[in-house]
Structure formats: structure tokens, C-alpha cells
Write an enzyme that holds these catalytic residues in place. Structure first.
Site, PDB file in Angstrom:
ATOM      1  N   ASP A  12       0.912  -1.116  -0.075  1.00  0.00           N
ATOM      2  CA  ASP A  12       0.072   0.141  -0.008  1.00  0.00           C
ATOM      3  C   ASP A  12       0.905   1.178  -0.051  1.00  0.00           C
ATOM      4  OD1 ASP A  12      -2.431  -1.586   0.272  1.00  0.00           O
ATOM      5  OD2 ASP A  12      -2.312  -1.773   2.360  1.00  0.00           O
ATOM      6  N   HIS A  40      -4.930  -1.939  -5.439  1.00  0.00           N
ATOM      7  CA  HIS A  40      -4.269  -0.482  -5.918  1.00  0.00           C
ATOM      8  C   HIS A  40      -5.280   0.237  -6.402  1.00  0.00           C
ATOM      9  CE1 HIS A  40      -0.652  -3.156  -5.964  1.00  0.00           C
ATOM     10  NE2 HIS A  40      -1.087  -3.772  -7.046  1.00  0.00           N
TER      11      HIS A  40
END
Ligand code: GDP
Ligand code: MG
Length: 423
Positions: A12, A40
Site C-alpha cells: 500500500d 491498488h
């Protein structure tokens, strides 16, 4: 030119965001490991998208996207993801999406086994996304999976299913006491969700080799960060695949080629979804504040992410195992509210200080040794050059660059495609 974009931390870091930006100069974008446990988030002129399985190049009309042999693919999930993109006006066709015939199919029973095992572990759970990724990679190494190319010959699959599923039921039914899964269910699922993707199947090794020969630029997009790698990460709180840059050509389908460049994506502070050691972790209101400022909730699962200050030993290790040539530092804008910024510079393990990133019990017992850098306390999200940044922000970047020993070439100051600084 073969370039990998990889995560330096716990995932992340903003890989999708950077791939979306940097893919402009690449004809092909490949995902090379993992499955729909990735999340994503990409924000550009077409909207805000969350991608789990598809390479982030899918949002550029002229980019060819490859899902490589190193991936595990849940076609039910892919059906939903492609449907959502099409509904938003993004075209997904065999012209811009190629799925490797060697990629492994993540079946509904893999997801079931993931659930059953996390529930059995209770408080000792690994923090799995419960999407079947661990079980399907396990089966891959036992050589008991279906691969995408098997869809060309469904009759042969039908012949193999009773034995494969009989073996799985030794665990599902015999072990966990759950109702057995049936070959009929598996076949119906494959017909409904996997067969429509047959036109997308491709010998990606041949395709990528020809693309490289023709001088095309190829980008490899990692899912998850270095600390989630199955060999080099924080076991067992890792993923079940290799998310390092050196695996990219293998997992994407072009194993004979070497990378020209590796760009490491590193966050200006630490975040971690799920369980496991996070030495620089913040707690209470301090953590809530940072989580809100960075909107740190899992893109794949919506889980609140754990947060902390920048971790030098962990990030230096991430850079080492990724072999990063340069860094994109993301989410610097998020730190703007702080009057002083904590940075974990070393670990203290049973009274002794170290700058090494340890494993096992040493890591679980490590305590952070922090330094505090002055904050800048103003909005930097409109800055587009390094000189425009306030001095304290420039000093923070320079400090991290020095501490980690890797050149910071990009600085991201917002989620939008153009909210970045090239140094
Ligand atoms: P990935 O898994 O590495 O692709 O990262 P995620 O998409 O899961 O998490 C990154 C989050 O931060 C996403 O919501 C992005 O839109 C957002 N983001 C990326 N870069 C920046 C940045 O520089 N500033 C801010 N404020 N948000 C960013
Ligand atoms: Mg993510």
C-alpha cells in the site's frame, strides 16, 4: 527497457498510483505475482479505480496488460473487476489484456480453505485477506492445481476434477468437518466465470519475448511490499508469493531477461494491514490522526490500516532486497499536519541497539528508537518542484534519503496522477 515498480515496505505504498503515472512511456504493463489480495487505487482523469487483479496499465487505452504465469487468478473476481471497469467506460478486450496460459486458477475451494484456517487459528490468525491466495500457492507447489491453459480442454479438466477435489475434501470435509466441495460445483463455476476469458489466454512468454525484441518498453508491477515477500518478508505475516523485483521477469513470463531498472515505492510513514510486528507503530489518538490524514483503509478489504512513523531499518532492508535503483517517496503531503515528525532510526532489542532489520523473535521484541524532525505544517499538495517545498519538507526528504542510502527521484504529494515532484 525492462523496469520493475516494487514496494519497499508492507504494501500500500502507492504502487498502483506510480504505475499509472509512469506507464505513459511503456507499451506493456505486467503483473507477475499474487492474486486479488492486491488493492491498488488509481485516481486519474477517468475517475477513481480500485484494481485487484488487473495491471494498473489497464486504464491507458494503448497499453497492453499481461497477467503473468506467477499469478493466481480467481475468475469470478476478475469477472466483477472487468465488469466494473467496463461500466466506467474502460475497454477490456483481448487486445489490451493477455492472460498467461501458465497462470494458476484460484478456485472457490481455495477461498473456503483460507476462511476455514483463519477461523481455526482464531487470535493467532495470519491476517489473511481470505481470498484463497495461501491455499492456492500451496497447491501450486504440490502441483495440484488447474492452470489457465487447461481451459482450452475442458473435457480433460472434467476428467481430472474428481481426483483433485476428492483430495481437497480430505481437508475440507475430513479435516475441518465442512460440507464437501463437489466436482460438479467446480465445473459449473469454471463454465460460468473462467470460460468467457478463453479469448484472453496467451502464451505470454512468446508475446513478451517478441515485444522485448521489438524494443518495446515493459513495466512490471508488483503487488504487496518487500516485507510481505514469502522468502524475505516477516513470516508468517507475508503473502505466499515472491513480490521482489528479481522475480518480475520470471513471474511475468520472460524469465531469460534481466531488468534495466527497479523503482522502489516507499511511503513517507509506515502502514500495515493485518497482523505481525510493526515496530514503529503508533497507538491511540496519535494513530487515529495519521490514519485519518492518510485515509489508511485497505483498498482490497476496507480494513483500517495500522500506522506509524517512517521506519529506517525496515525500509533500508526493503531497498536492499528489492535492489532498488531509485525511490518514489509517496504521501509526503499526509505528514503536513504534524509539528514534529517521528522517525524510527534504530531498533532496541533486549537493551541493545541495532540498525539491522532482524527476523523472528528479535523482530517481535524490537522497540523503536526514534528521532523527531521538524514538521512544515502547511499544505504542500500543490507543489510541483522540489524548490517549492518548504525547507522542513526538503530536509525530511534529504534525511530519509541519507538514512536509507537510496536516491529519491519522485516525491508524490497527492493521489492524482500529476500530483508529484520529479527531482
Ligand atoms: P498500492 O497497493 O501500493 O497500489 O497502494 P494503495 O492504492 O493500496 O494505497 C495507496 C493510497 O494512497 C491510495 O488510496 C492512493 O490513491 C493514495 N495515494 C497515493 N499516493 C498518494 C500521495 O502522494 N498522497 C496522498 N494523499 N495519497 C496518495
Ligand atoms: Mg494496496
Amino acid at each position: 527497457m525492462l523496469t520493475a515498480i516494487v514496494g519497499i515496505n508492507w504494501g500500500d505504498e502507492g504502487k498502483g498510483r506510480m504505475v499509472d503515472l509512469l506507464s505513459e512511456n511503456y507499451s506493456v504493463v505486467c503483473r507477475y505475482q499474487g492474486g486479488n489480495n492486491a488493492g491498488h487505487t488509481v485516481v486519474n482523469e477517468r475517475g477513481r479505480f480500485v484494481l485487484n487483479l488487473l495491471p494498473s496499465g489497464i486504464l491507458r487505452p494503448d497499453t497492453v496488460n499481461v497477467m503473468g504465469p506467477g499469478m493466481v487468478i480467481d475468475f469470478e473476481h476478475l469477472t466483477g473487476e472487468v465488469g466494473r471497469l467496463r461500466a466506467a467506460g474502460v475497454s477490456v478486450t483481448p487486445d489490451n489484456l493477455r492472460i498467461s496460459d501458465r497462470a494458476v486458477i484460484c478456485m472457490p475451494y481455495h477461498k473456503l480453505l483460507d476462511e476455514l484456517e483463519e477461523d481455526r487459528l482464531g487470535d493467532a490468525r495470519f491476517g489473511s485477506t481470505r481470498r484463497g491466495i495461501g491455499p492456492v500457492y500451496g497447491d501450486k507447489y504440490l502441483k495440484k492445481t488447474l492452470r489457465v491453459g487447461d481451459l482450452y480442454n475442458l473435457r480433460d479438466v472434467e476428467r481430472r476434477l474428481p481426483d483433485l477435489i476428492g483430495w481437497k475434501n480430505l481437508t475440507i470435509h475430513g479435516g475441518y468437518g465442512h460440507a464437501p466441495y463437489t466436482p460438479e460445483e467446480a465445473l459449473a463455476w469454471l463454465r460460468a466465470y473462467a470460460l468467457p476469458f478463453v479469448p484472453f489466454i496467451c502464451d505470454t512468454t512468446r508475446y513478451l519475448t517478441e515485444a522485448a525484441k521489438a524494443g518495446k518498453n515493459i513495466l512490471f508491477e508488483a503487488q504487496l511490499g518487500a516485507l510481505r515477500d514469502v522468502d524475505y518478508g516477516i513470516i508468517p505475516y507475508t503473502s505466499s508469493s515472491c513480490c521482489l523485483s528479481s522475480y518480475a521477469p520470471i513471474g511475468a513470463g520472460i524469465p531469460g531477461q534481466k531488468l534495466d531498472r527497479t523503482i522502489g515505492i516507499m511511503k513517507a510513514y509506515s502502514t500495515c494491514v493485518g497482523e505481525g510486528p510493526l515496530t514503529a507503530e503508533m497507538h491511540g489518538p496519535e494513530a487515529d490522526r495519521l490514519r485519518e490524514a492518510g485515509v489508511e483503509y485497505g483498498a482490497a478489504t476496507g480494513r483500517p490500516r495500522r500506522v506509524g512513523g517512517f521506519d529506517v531499518p525496515a525500509s533500508r532492508y526493503g531497498i536492499l532486497v528489492q535492489g532498488a535503483d531509485e525511490i518514489a517517496l509517496t504521501k509526503l503531503d499526509v505528514l503536513s499536519y504534524l509539528d514534529r515528525i517521528p522517525v524510527c532510526v534504530r531498533y532496541r532489542i533486549r537493551g541493545e541497539e541495532t540498525d539491522r532489520f532482524p527476523m523472528g523473535v528479535d523482530l517481535s521484541e524490537a522497540e523503536p528508537v526514534c528521532e523527531y524532525l521538524p514538521g512544515w505544517q502547511c499544505d504542500i499538495s500543490a507543489c510541483r518542484s522540489f524548490d517549492e517545498l518548504p525547507a522542513a519538507a526538503r530536509d525530511y526528504v534529504a534525511y530519509i534519503e541519507r538514512a536509507t542510502g537510496c536516491r529519491i527521484r519522485y516525491i508524490s504529494v497527492g493521489a492524482d496522477r500529476d500530483a508529484y515532484i520529479l527531482r
